[in-house]
Write an enzyme that holds these catalytic residues in place. Structure first.
Site, PDB file in Angstrom:
ATOM      1  N   SER A 140       0.858  -1.182   0.000  1.00 14.12           N
ATOM      2  CA  SER A 140       0.000   0.000   0.000  1.00 14.12           C
ATOM      3  C   SER A 140       0.888   1.224   0.000  1.00 14.12           C
ATOM      4  O   SER A 140       1.982   1.212   0.583  1.00 14.12           O
ATOM      5  CB  SER A 140      -0.899   0.013   1.237  1.00 14.12           C
ATOM      6  OG  SER A 140      -1.563   1.267   1.379  1.00 14.12           O
ATOM      7  N   TYR A 154      -1.469  -0.451  10.303  1.00 12.99           N
ATOM      8  CA  TYR A 154      -1.522  -0.843   8.887  1.00 12.99           C
ATOM      9  C   TYR A 154      -0.256  -0.385   8.172  1.00 12.99           C
ATOM     10  O   TYR A 154       0.337  -1.125   7.380  1.00 12.99           O
ATOM     11  CB  TYR A 154      -2.764  -0.224   8.240  1.00 12.99           C
ATOM     12  CG  TYR A 154      -3.019  -0.657   6.818  1.00 12.99           C
ATOM     13  CD1 TYR A 154      -3.506  -1.926   6.542  1.00 12.99           C
ATOM     14  CD2 TYR A 154      -2.789   0.208   5.755  1.00 12.99           C
ATOM     15  CE1 TYR A 154      -3.761  -2.328   5.243  1.00 12.99           C
ATOM     16  CE2 TYR A 154      -3.038  -0.183   4.444  1.00 12.99           C
ATOM     17  CZ  TYR A 154      -3.520  -1.443   4.203  1.00 12.99           C
ATOM     18  OH  TYR A 154      -3.758  -1.844   2.904  1.00 12.99           O
TER      19      TYR A 154
END
Length: 245
Positions: A140, A154
């Protein structure tokens, strides 16, 4: 077909980006094995889509946070098709929330799926992978650039995945195996829809002023998995519409 006769193992391949990659790999001639945790119907639909076009595929229920189960799934793929040429570590566990609010259980679940499971699947796949093999991590942009609050765990998980991939490129270069990370920005999926609550924060930051599509990520994955991408190694490949430009 760019992936003719290749065997691809895709974790979290029943929905979203994982499903798009699995289907596109099938279109390009790969034999596809995908894992899922709970989405049995969606996984079956992906397999049927690949088979309806003349491809070969099957799905395995496997919790990507359970190392033994993940290793078993990779072994089953190799036993069925004789090898593993491509592994796509796509399964993820989202942990939104400010660091003060993240529980130990959520933290451990994120590490189990995003790091331990990735390690186990990759290590097992390498036992069945020869020269020309491809390791692809679906990371990501948040693992590289954090644009907003509430994603610390995350970001740590995806950042760790990226560092692992770069180190693998060094370890495996002489074996003719590449390791790369695809870093999607905002992609329109069930988990992060273009009309969802995050859009109002994200869209103003995206140069293209739109969310990406899962098939656009899949197209990049096909290229990275193909023979013509043999000199792309240890790379962080952003596909984010200019979010981090």
């Amino acid at each position: 077909m760019k992936l003719q006769d290749k065997v691809a193992f895709v974790t979290g391949g029943s929905r979203g980006i994982g499903a798009a990659i699995a289907e596109r790999f099938g279109d390009e001639g790969a034999k596809v094995v995908l894992t899922y945790k709970n989405s049995a119907d969606e996984a079956a639909a992906v397999v049927e889509t690949i088979k309806s076009k003349g491809g070969e595929a099957f799905a395995i229920q496997a919790d990507s946070g359970d190392e033994a189960v993940v290793r078993g799934a990779v072994r089953k793929a190799a036993a069925t098709f004789g090898k593993v040429d491509i592994i796509v570590n796509n399964a993820m566990f989202g942990t939104p929330g400010r660091i003060e609010d993240v529980t130990s259980q959520e933290f451990e679940a994120a590490l189990a799926v995003g790091l331990r499971g990735v390690f186990a699947a990759t290590q097992e796949a390498l036992l069945h992978m020869g020269s020309g093999g491809r390791i692809i991590m679906i990371g990501s942009t948040i693992g590289d650039v954090v644009n907003f609050e509430g994603v610390s765990v995350y970001a740590m998980m995806k950042g760790g995945m990226a560092s692992f991939s770069r180190a693998l490129a060094r370890d495996l270069g002489t074996r003719g195996i590449t390791s790369n990370v695809i870093l999607p920005g905002p992609i329109d999926t069930d988990g992060n829809p273009a009309d969802g609550g995050m859009a109002k924060f994200v869209l103003p930051l995206v140069a293209a002023k739109r969310y990406g599509r899962a098939d656009e990520v899949a197209a990049l994955a096909v290229h990275v998995a193909s023979e013509e991408a043999g000199f792309i190694n240890g790379a962080l490949l952003k596909i984010d519409g200019g979010l981090t430009a």
